[in-house]
Design an enzyme around this catalytic site. Structure first.
Site, PDB file in Angstrom:
ATOM      1  N   HIS A  88      27.057  39.297  77.894  1.00  0.00           N
ATOM      2  CA  HIS A  88      27.296  37.839  77.948  1.00  0.00           C
ATOM      3  C   HIS A  88      25.995  37.070  77.758  1.00  0.00           C
ATOM      4  O   HIS A  88      25.142  37.013  78.647  1.00  0.00           O
ATOM      5  CB  HIS A  88      27.941  37.444  79.284  1.00  0.00           C
ATOM      6  CG  HIS A  88      28.359  36.003  79.294  1.00  0.00           C
ATOM      7  ND1 HIS A  88      29.679  35.616  79.254  1.00  0.00           N
ATOM      8  CD2 HIS A  88      27.637  34.854  79.305  1.00  0.00           C
ATOM      9  CE1 HIS A  88      29.743  34.293  79.254  1.00  0.00           C
ATOM     10  NE2 HIS A  88      28.509  33.802  79.288  1.00  0.00           N
ATOM     11  N   HIS A 122      23.984  33.607  75.321  1.00  0.00           N
ATOM     12  CA  HIS A 122      24.100  32.438  74.425  1.00  0.00           C
ATOM     13  C   HIS A 122      22.851  32.386  73.561  1.00  0.00           C
ATOM     14  O   HIS A 122      21.853  31.764  73.931  1.00  0.00           O
ATOM     15  CB  HIS A 122      24.238  31.145  75.225  1.00  0.00           C
ATOM     16  CG  HIS A 122      25.502  31.081  76.014  1.00  0.00           C
ATOM     17  ND1 HIS A 122      26.621  30.404  75.575  1.00  0.00           N
ATOM     18  CD2 HIS A 122      25.842  31.648  77.197  1.00  0.00           C
ATOM     19  CE1 HIS A 122      27.592  30.549  76.472  1.00  0.00           C
ATOM     20  NE2 HIS A 122      27.141  31.298  77.462  1.00  0.00           N
ATOM     21  N   GLN A 170      32.505  25.205  73.406  1.00  0.00           N
ATOM     22  CA  GLN A 170      31.782  24.715  74.586  1.00  0.00           C
ATOM     23  C   GLN A 170      32.384  23.430  75.167  1.00  0.00           C
ATOM     24  O   GLN A 170      32.442  23.247  76.376  1.00  0.00           O
ATOM     25  CB  GLN A 170      30.309  24.480  74.213  1.00  0.00           C
ATOM     26  CG  GLN A 170      29.466  23.780  75.255  1.00  0.00           C
ATOM     27  CD  GLN A 170      29.037  24.681  76.401  1.00  0.00           C
ATOM     28  OE1 GLN A 170      28.150  25.511  76.246  1.00  0.00           O
ATOM     29  NE2 GLN A 170      29.683  24.537  77.550  1.00  0.00           N
ATOM     30  N   HIS A 214      34.857  32.183  79.046  1.00  0.00           N
ATOM     31  CA  HIS A 214      34.238  31.626  80.246  1.00  0.00           C
ATOM     32  C   HIS A 214      35.404  31.218  81.132  1.00  0.00           C
ATOM     33  O   HIS A 214      36.217  30.382  80.730  1.00  0.00           O
ATOM     34  CB  HIS A 214      33.395  30.404  79.901  1.00  0.00           C
ATOM     35  CG  HIS A 214      32.079  30.735  79.275  1.00  0.00           C
ATOM     36  ND1 HIS A 214      31.971  31.331  78.050  1.00  0.00           N
ATOM     37  CD2 HIS A 214      30.814  30.548  79.730  1.00  0.00           C
ATOM     38  CE1 HIS A 214      30.687  31.506  77.765  1.00  0.00           C
ATOM     39  NE2 HIS A 214      29.960  31.044  78.765  1.00  0.00           N
ATOM     40  N   GLU A 255      34.250  29.054  85.848  1.00  0.00           N
ATOM     41  CA  GLU A 255      32.832  28.947  86.219  1.00  0.00           C
ATOM     42  C   GLU A 255      32.677  27.664  87.029  1.00  0.00           C
ATOM     43  O   GLU A 255      32.182  26.632  86.558  1.00  0.00           O
ATOM     44  CB  GLU A 255      31.918  28.930  84.980  1.00  0.00           C
ATOM     45  CG  GLU A 255      30.445  29.048  85.361  1.00  0.00           C
ATOM     46  CD  GLU A 255      29.507  28.979  84.174  1.00  0.00           C
ATOM     47  OE1 GLU A 255      29.977  28.806  83.032  1.00  0.00           O
ATOM     48  OE2 GLU A 255      28.283  29.102  84.385  1.00  0.00           O
ATOM     49  N   ASP A 260      23.307  35.897  80.247  1.00  0.00           N
ATOM     50  CA  ASP A 260      23.873  34.563  80.018  1.00  0.00           C
ATOM     51  C   ASP A 260      22.864  33.630  79.336  1.00  0.00           C
ATOM     52  O   ASP A 260      23.123  33.146  78.238  1.00  0.00           O
ATOM     53  CB  ASP A 260      24.382  33.955  81.335  1.00  0.00           C
ATOM     54  CG  ASP A 260      25.366  32.814  81.130  1.00  0.00           C
ATOM     55  OD1 ASP A 260      25.756  32.553  79.982  1.00  0.00           O
ATOM     56  OD2 ASP A 260      25.756  32.182  82.136  1.00  0.00           O
ATOM     57  N   TRP A 301      20.397  25.460  80.744  1.00  0.00           N
ATOM     58  CA  TRP A 301      20.972  25.829  82.034  1.00  0.00           C
ATOM     59  C   TRP A 301      19.996  26.612  82.904  1.00  0.00           C
ATOM     60  O   TRP A 301      20.181  26.732  84.105  1.00  0.00           O
ATOM     61  CB  TRP A 301      22.244  26.678  81.810  1.00  0.00           C
ATOM     62  CG  TRP A 301      23.318  25.888  81.146  1.00  0.00           C
ATOM     63  CD1 TRP A 301      24.266  25.123  81.764  1.00  0.00           C
ATOM     64  CD2 TRP A 301      23.556  25.758  79.735  1.00  0.00           C
ATOM     65  NE1 TRP A 301      25.067  24.524  80.824  1.00  0.00           N
ATOM     66  CE2 TRP A 301      24.664  24.890  79.570  1.00  0.00           C
ATOM     67  CE3 TRP A 301      22.941  26.272  78.594  1.00  0.00           C
ATOM     68  CZ2 TRP A 301      25.170  24.540  78.325  1.00  0.00           C
ATOM     69  CZ3 TRP A 301      23.452  25.915  77.345  1.00  0.00           C
ATOM     70  CH2 TRP A 301      24.548  25.060  77.214  1.00  0.00           C
TER      71      TRP A 301
HETATM   72 FE   FE2 Z   1      27.977  31.706  79.398  1.00  0.00          FE
END
Ligand code: FE2
Length: 430
Positions: A59, A61, A154, A212, A215, A311, A317
């Site tokens: 996982h 991005h 997203q 996802h 979350e 991630d 993030w």
């Molecule tokens: Fe993610």
């Protein structure tokens, strides 16, 4: 036996076997046995150190990685401000910058023995610029990394204009897996509708699903239940994954006692992202603050395949990270309190074999007939590898050496101290 290309002798394996020799010819493992002595073009004495299958990040991005601070830093540290910052950056993205950042990260990954990555790629913008960029990156890094791409809406596949069409176009372009973000749709009902729609799309096209899912710290976010139901209804067992599932941390125990067997029965796997979950979740709490990570040992005990993902690395993030899956396992071990011997081994599996199972990698593992892809770590076993975030001494991909780190022997001896403290003798091997 015919001349080998490579023989790695005297290795410890992650499953606990010791003094093993691994024989390689034509990019494949042709034999694994104790004390093999067969002529080879290259012989490596592992000296009892751990030879592991490559690290796998199920996982990630890659379109956002290494963009920390662009165009600004996420001040609140929340998931939602991260999504807003990414939204501000998207109009400023260029194909070249996306590719350059992704390739830089892939260099880091290979050096850390991370040879398979499942990356989500944002499909919300009709330009599909990140999709084009990561498809090119996938082609460029193929000799080193198995890069799998997930079409990730997203901004919500139903919430954003053209969300479904953009996602379908990304799949048409060659993106491998169907993604989603039901907890970001406008209502719970819309979230459930998105899960149904996306699973049906995957079933039609013979693809896998990686969503996802939940979350959030909201215990009533139960899209994992719908995901498990749809996986079973559509016969997608073994091809569906729920990523994050952090709401499960806050759910009522009675409900979870019903949910866990349903997930196991549906063949849905779960990916926790320890570094990110401990960073983003609990942000609306005062004290006590929730950890927010999903129920990893309980899921594993119920028979669910659970992996850990990285991630984010230096993105809107998360401003930390280095592509080191042992750092991910280290955090997962602590947050989930998986401190028993078996728990530590399970954390190592979560960044290797379990993650490979999520990605449905072919030829993965230290078995005869598998690709000769493996990592020699400067540690004697899985627990020590996690404790030390051990050096990757050598990384092989299909029989070829692709990264190397000089062995570091740090021997620290306290000397010339006053007599009162002279009994402190630190002799640390690594
Ligand atoms: Fe993610």
């Amino acid at each position: 036996m015919k001349m080998l290309d490579l023989l790695v002798k005297n290795a410890s394996l992650h499953d606990g076997r010791t003094h093993m020799s691994v024989a390689v010819r034509g990019g494949l493992i042709v034999e694994i046995a104790p004390g093999l002595d067969v002529p080879a073009h290259e012989v490596i004495d592992a000296g009892g150190l751990l030879l592991s299958p490559p690290f796998v990040d199920a996982h990630f991005h890659m379109d956002a990685c290494l963009s920390h601070g662009l165009p600004r830093v996420n001040e609140s540290g929340t998931l939602l401000e991260g999504i807003a910052v990414w939204g501000e950056l998207k109009p400023l993205l260029s194909q070249e910058a996306l590719i350059e950042r992704a390739l830089s990260y892939c260099d880091w990954a290979v050096a850390k023995g991370l040879l398979a990555i499942r990356s989500h790629v944002d499909t919300s913008d009709p330009s599909l610029l990140p999709v084009e960029a990561l498809l090119e990156v996938k082609r460029l890094v193929a000799p080193y990394i198995d890069l799998q791409l997930v079409a990730f809406p997203q901004d919500g596949v139903l919430r954003s204009p053209g969300g479904v069409e953009n996602l379908k176009r990304a799949l048409d372009m060659g993106v491998d897996v169907v993604g989603g973000i039901p907890h970001f749709e406008r209502t719970m009902a819309e979230g459930a509708a998105s899960v149904r729609l996306l699973c049906e799309l995957a079933a039609e096209r013979g693809l896998s699903v990686d969503m996802h899912c939940d979350e959030t710290d909201d215990p009533l976010s139960r899209h994992i239940e719908t995901l498990a139901f749809e996986a079973q209804r559509l016969g997608l067992q073994g091809r569906v994954n729920g990523s994050h599932c952090t709401s499960m941390h806050s759910m009522d125990n009675y409900y979870v006692s019903k949910l866990l067997p349903l997930i196991a029965e549906s063949g849905v796997s779960v990916i926790a992202n320890p570094l990110i979950n401990i960073t983003l979740q609990g942000r609306h709490d005062s004290y006590p603050k929730r950890r927010g990570m999903t129920r990893v040992p309980e899921l594993m005990a119920a028979g669910v395949n659970v992996a850990f993902g990285h991630d984010c690395v230096m993105d809107p993030w998360y401003g930390m990270g280095s592509g080191d899956m042992l750092e991910v396992a280290h955090m997962g071990l602590h947050v989930a309190q998986m401190t028993s011997q078996n728990g530590m081994r399970d954390c190592f599996d979560a960044v290797t074999v379990n993650a490979a199972k999520v990605m449905r990698l072919q030829g993965y593992g230290l078995q005869v007939g598998c690709d000769a892809s493996f990592v020699l770590l400067q540690a004697r076993d899985a627990a020590e590898a996690i404790r030390l975030r051990a050096n990757r001494l050598k990384v092989w991909r299909k029989g070829k050496l692709v990264a190397e780190t000089p062995e570091v022997i740090a021997r620290l001896t306290v000397a010339n101290r006053p007599a009162r403290t002279s009994f402190f003798k630190v002799n640390q091997e690594f």
